[in-house]
Design an enzyme around this catalytic site. Structure first.
Site, PDB file in Angstrom:
ATOM      1  N   HIS A 166      -7.358  -2.270  -0.607  1.00 32.99           N
ATOM      2  CA  HIS A 166      -6.801  -2.588  -1.959  1.00 32.99           C
ATOM      3  C   HIS A 166      -7.292  -1.628  -3.027  1.00 32.99           C
ATOM      4  CE1 HIS A 166      -4.692  -4.905  -5.031  1.00 32.99           C
ATOM      5  NE2 HIS A 166      -5.794  -4.743  -5.979  1.00 32.99           N
ATOM      6  N   CYS A 167      -6.550  -0.935  -3.498  1.00 31.19           N
ATOM      7  CA  CYS A 167      -6.892   0.105  -4.729  1.00 31.19           C
ATOM      8  C   CYS A 167      -7.099  -0.256  -6.262  1.00 31.19           C
ATOM      9  CB  CYS A 167      -5.955   1.297  -4.503  1.00 31.19           C
ATOM     10  SG  CYS A 167      -6.378   2.913  -5.675  1.00 31.19           S
ATOM     11  N   PRO A 168      -8.184  -0.399  -6.530  1.00 28.71           N
ATOM     12  CA  PRO A 168      -8.164  -0.824  -7.779  1.00 28.71           C
ATOM     13  C   PRO A 168      -7.641   0.014  -9.049  1.00 28.71           C
ATOM     14  CG  PRO A 168     -10.394  -0.120  -7.259  1.00 28.71           C
ATOM     15  CD  PRO A 168      -9.596   0.164  -6.010  1.00 28.71           C
TER      16      PRO A 168
ATOM     17  N   ASN B  11      -2.996  -2.127  -6.321  1.00 29.59           N
ATOM     18  CA  ASN B  11      -1.963  -2.202  -5.005  1.00 29.59           C
ATOM     19  C   ASN B  11      -2.677  -1.810  -3.947  1.00 29.59           C
ATOM     20  OD1 ASN B  11       0.311  -2.697  -3.852  1.00 29.59           O
ATOM     21  ND2 ASN B  11       1.291  -0.797  -4.201  1.00 29.59           N
TER      22      ASN B  11
END
Length: 222
Positions: A53-55, A59
């Site tokens: 999960h890319c902060p 997303n």
């Protein structure tokens, strides 16, 4: 940020009958869960071939948007190398900036620092993505392996399963064009169509007592 990472929809079913026998059900989001999917606690959904999960984009990175992630990192690396080349050429080799005053020197130094830090950060991330494609072991998989837990990955991922079928579109920031006949295999699930309303779902719950699929009868040896 707005791309679909390969989220498993609520009406998803197994892609094949073999998948229906080994895949499971996610109790957290109450839907079918392919074996190559992970549940994201941030997005509250299962994502097929989830890497992390890319902060920064809020997303997940998964089967349907890993191409965008890889291209973004490549674009950043190219920009960083270009910035460092400009600094080295005009500020060092040609020495033009020494005649332009202190402001030009400061801005050039900042450009060099920015290019170097960008290359260090995105270069490291790009390296991890390349290893992920070569081994099929993503970020979550590495964390699970470090704890001795089973992982969903482990199989090398073909480039066509990341960037799409058309090679000419690979360098472009377009959604991967997976052919319909292989998209379900790549994602690990498919969605029932109107024509399949009366067709028996491929996924059925497995009995904890007998280990048989729902509605399946045990065959006695002859």
């Amino acid at each position: 940020m707005l791309t679909d990472p390969g989220a498993v929809p609520r009406d998803a079913i197994a892609a094949t009958e073999d998948d229906a026998k080994v895949d499971g059900f996610c109790a957290k989001c109450d839907r079918y869960k392919p074996s190559k999917a992970y549940h994201c606690s941030k997005c509250k959904r299962c994502v097929s071939r989830m890497d992390h999960h890319c902060p920064y984009t809020n997303n997940c990175v998964g089967a349907k948007n890993q191409k965008h992630m890889v291209l973004f990192l490549i674009y950043c690396n190219v920009q960083a190398v270009y910035a460092l080349a400009l600094v080295a050429y005009y500020g060092g080799y040609r020495g033009y900036l020494y005649d332009e005053g202190w402001l030009a020197l400061v801005l050039t130094a900042l450009l060099g620092v920015d290019g170097g830090m960008t290359l260090l950060f995105t270069g490291t991330m790009c390296r991890r993505q390349v290893i992920s494609m070569q081994t099929g072991i993503g970020t979550i998989d590495r964390l699970k392996l470090a704890k001795g837990k089973p992982i969903a990955g482990g199989t090398p991922i073909p480039l066509s399963s990341i960037f799409g079928h058309t090679v000419l579109f690979w360098p472009l920031p377009l959604d991967p064009d997976f052919p319909p006949e292989v998209e379900a295999e790549i994602l690990g699930f498919r969605c029932p169509r109107v024509a399949d309303e009366h067709r028996e779902p491929l996924w059925r719950p497995v009995s904890q007592e007998t280990g048989l699929l729902s509605g399946e009868e045990r065959k006695e040896p002859a």
